[in-house]
Design an enzyme around this catalytic site. Sequence first.
Site, PDB file in Angstrom:
ATOM      1  CE  LYS A  52      -3.994  -1.863   2.553  1.00  0.00           C
ATOM      2  NZ  LYS A  52      -4.745  -1.742   3.829  1.00  0.00           N
ATOM      3  CB  ALA A  69      -1.877   0.526   8.854  1.00  0.00           C
ATOM      4  CG  ASP A  70      -4.072  -4.972   5.559  1.00  0.00           C
ATOM      5  OD1 ASP A  70      -4.800  -4.397   4.733  1.00  0.00           O
ATOM      6  OD2 ASP A  70      -4.307  -6.118   5.991  1.00  0.00           O
ATOM      7  CB  THR A  71      -6.136  -3.893  10.859  1.00  0.00           C
ATOM      8  OG1 THR A  71      -5.276  -2.786  11.158  1.00  0.00           O
ATOM      9  CG2 THR A  71      -6.603  -4.541  12.151  1.00  0.00           C
TER      10      THR A  71
END
Length: 192
Positions: A52, A69-71
């Site tokens: 990203k 970020a990735d969650t």
Amino acid sequence: MKVILASKSPRRVEILEKIVKEFEVVQSNFDENTIDFKGDIEKYVKDLSRNKAIEVSKRLNEPSIVIAADTVVFQNGKVLEKPKNEEDAFSMLSSLSGNTHKVYSGICLINTYDDTVVTDCDCTEVRFSELNPRQIRNYINSGEPMDKAGAYGIQGLGGAFVEGIKGCYYNVMGLPLNKLYKALENYDITIL
């Protein structure tokens, strides 16, 4: 140096505002479906956040710190991302009911001036109350779970289902504040 948040998430904007006074939001166009989970959850969320950040950094014309970020919610070896539909949300919430799961967030910071890349990961354990089908349906009908990993938002109505957490609350919201703060201290930007 400019700070860019590579996310359209209002929750990530809200969290970043706690420590960075000025930043811009540039949504990443990276297709998350191009990366498959292959068993290492920390690598998975770091890879997603890095891709990203890379996608956004390629579009910038001036030196910047790009934050992405990735969650995901992780339970019994399965990744629970955003639900595809209401049935998927019902299935996710049913599996979380009365159980403990983990929330992983990968973060990536790219300094476009010198192309340095920093990635990190945080994990928070979350314990859910036992939920009945009516409670789950009512929550789904609120619309809240449809754009959230694991089909719930701890900062909203979904917080009523959480008996307790071990780790960073902001990580469950989508951006691990303490890890991000420590990473940003290495750059010449105004924080706090």
